[in-house]
Design an enzyme around this catalytic site. Sequence first.
Site, PDB file in Angstrom:
ATOM      1  N   HIS A  18       0.837  -1.211   0.000  1.00 32.87           N
ATOM      2  CA  HIS A  18       0.000   0.000   0.000  1.00 32.87           C
ATOM      3  C   HIS A  18       0.869   1.257   0.000  1.00 32.87           C
ATOM      4  O   HIS A  18       0.583   2.224  -0.712  1.00 32.87           O
ATOM      5  CB  HIS A  18      -0.883   0.052   1.264  1.00 32.87           C
ATOM      6  CG  HIS A  18      -1.901  -1.025   1.399  1.00 32.87           C
ATOM      7  ND1 HIS A  18      -1.941  -1.874   2.482  1.00 32.87           N
ATOM      8  CD2 HIS A  18      -2.937  -1.396   0.595  1.00 32.87           C
ATOM      9  CE1 HIS A  18      -2.965  -2.704   2.354  1.00 32.87           C
ATOM     10  NE2 HIS A  18      -3.581  -2.450   1.209  1.00 32.87           N
ATOM     11  N   LYS A  42     -17.857  -6.703   8.945  1.00 31.80           N
ATOM     12  CA  LYS A  42     -16.558  -7.334   8.734  1.00 31.80           C
ATOM     13  C   LYS A  42     -15.763  -7.370  10.043  1.00 31.80           C
ATOM     14  O   LYS A  42     -15.827  -6.419  10.828  1.00 31.80           O
ATOM     15  CB  LYS A  42     -15.785  -6.511   7.683  1.00 31.80           C
ATOM     16  CG  LYS A  42     -14.861  -7.341   6.824  1.00 31.80           C
ATOM     17  CD  LYS A  42     -14.361  -6.533   5.647  1.00 31.80           C
ATOM     18  CE  LYS A  42     -13.010  -7.045   5.186  1.00 31.80           C
ATOM     19  NZ  LYS A  42     -12.465  -6.273   4.083  1.00 31.80           N
ATOM     20  N   ARG A  91      -3.011  -6.334  -7.769  1.00 33.37           N
ATOM     21  CA  ARG A  91      -1.858  -7.234  -7.678  1.00 33.37           C
ATOM     22  C   ARG A  91      -1.876  -8.256  -8.803  1.00 33.37           C
ATOM     23  O   ARG A  91      -1.009  -8.265  -9.650  1.00 33.37           O
ATOM     24  CB  ARG A  91      -1.850  -7.944  -6.313  1.00 33.37           C
ATOM     25  CG  ARG A  91      -1.363  -7.044  -5.177  1.00 33.37           C
ATOM     26  CD  ARG A  91      -1.741  -7.602  -3.865  1.00 33.37           C
ATOM     27  NE  ARG A  91      -3.181  -7.848  -3.852  1.00 33.37           N
ATOM     28  CZ  ARG A  91      -3.892  -8.154  -2.789  1.00 33.37           C
ATOM     29  NH1 ARG A  91      -3.290  -8.303  -1.651  1.00 33.37           N
ATOM     30  NH2 ARG A  91      -5.198  -8.334  -2.857  1.00 33.37           N
ATOM     31  N   SER A 129      -2.941  -7.691   3.382  1.00 38.45           N
ATOM     32  CA  SER A 129      -3.116  -7.590   4.836  1.00 38.45           C
ATOM     33  C   SER A 129      -3.416  -8.972   5.418  1.00 38.45           C
ATOM     34  O   SER A 129      -2.904  -9.321   6.490  1.00 38.45           O
ATOM     35  CB  SER A 129      -4.256  -6.619   5.162  1.00 38.45           C
ATOM     36  OG  SER A 129      -3.992  -5.353   4.609  1.00 38.45           O
TER      37      SER A 129
HETATM   38  O1  PNS Z   1      -8.914  -3.074   1.203  1.00 40.32           O
HETATM   39  P1  PNS Z   1     -10.221  -3.642   0.721  1.00 40.32           P
HETATM   40  O2  PNS Z   1     -10.879  -4.488   1.788  1.00 40.32           O
HETATM   41  O3  PNS Z   1     -10.089  -4.350  -0.595  1.00 40.32           O
HETATM   42  O4  PNS Z   1     -11.171  -2.365   0.468  1.00 40.32           O
HETATM   43  C1  PNS Z   1     -12.493  -2.524   0.062  1.00 40.32           C
HETATM   44  C2  PNS Z   1     -13.235  -1.196   0.217  1.00 40.32           C
HETATM   45  C3  PNS Z   1     -13.168  -0.714   1.641  1.00 40.32           C
HETATM   46  C4  PNS Z   1     -12.632  -0.152  -0.695  1.00 40.32           C
HETATM   47  C5  PNS Z   1     -14.719  -1.433  -0.189  1.00 40.32           C
HETATM   48  O5  PNS Z   1     -15.266  -2.467   0.576  1.00 40.32           O
HETATM   49  C6  PNS Z   1     -15.574  -0.174  -0.013  1.00 40.32           C
HETATM   50  O6  PNS Z   1     -15.505   0.721  -0.829  1.00 40.32           O
HETATM   51  N1  PNS Z   1     -16.344  -0.121   1.094  1.00 40.32           N
HETATM   52  C7  PNS Z   1     -17.179   0.999   1.415  1.00 40.32           C
HETATM   53  C8  PNS Z   1     -18.612   0.828   0.853  1.00 40.32           C
HETATM   54  C9  PNS Z   1     -18.630   1.189  -0.633  1.00 40.32           C
HETATM   55  O7  PNS Z   1     -18.450   2.322  -0.987  1.00 40.32           O
HETATM   56  N2  PNS Z   1     -18.818   0.127  -1.498  1.00 40.32           N
HETATM   57  C10 PNS Z   1     -18.690   0.238  -2.942  1.00 40.32           C
HETATM   58  C11 PNS Z   1     -19.949   0.616  -3.670  1.00 40.32           C
HETATM   59  S1  PNS Z   1     -21.415  -0.219  -3.200  1.00 40.32           S
END
Ligand code: PNS
Length: 158
Positions: A18, A42, A91, A129
């Site tokens: 990151h 989560k 990735r 992570s």
């Molecule tokens: O690091 P990650 O877990 O891959 O990140 C995922 C994340 C946090 C970017 C995604 O789950 C997210 O955007 N969550 C907030 C809710 C949201 O905006 N969802 C997308 C459109 S419904």
Amino acid sequence: MNVLAIYPGSFDPITNGHIDIVKRALRVFDKIIILVAVNPGKKYLFSVEERVQMIKDSLKEYPQVSVDSTSGLTVHYAQKVGANAMIRGLRAATDFEYEFQMNNANVFIDKQIESIFFMAKHEFMFISSSTIKEMVAGGIDVSKLVPAPVYTMLKEHQ
Ligand code: PNS
């Protein structure tokens, strides 16, 4: 022109993969807000406060980077702060399907906000992570894979 982007993610915890993306994205954007997403459904190893603090400590020499959290939609956060770009890392091909689907959802919500994808450098491709947490649980030294403040926190959580 001051170009602002948000970089949303779980960051549980932030890794060197990151951090590399943040540094590379700073060549494209003037300011980046790293946005720690809080999903009540989560389970995280670190609290949102811990995740925010670890990111701040890891990037303290970059004044163009700030850190915030949200329990809402990332697009709504981007609208609130006036960012029209969202950074995500890719990735391997396995990331693509999830990112493609999430991008489509985000574009449906607001097509003005563009997701920009940075390809992971090959040395960071295996780092996630989840992998870090599994390695730590298995007694592997991850000091080369995460920033020093994260390494300290991981040891405290053992
Ligand atoms: O690091 P990650 O877990 O891959 O990140 C995922 C994340 C946090 C970017 C995604 O789950 C997210 O955007 N969550 C907030 C809710 C949201 O905006 N969802 C997308 C459109 S419904």
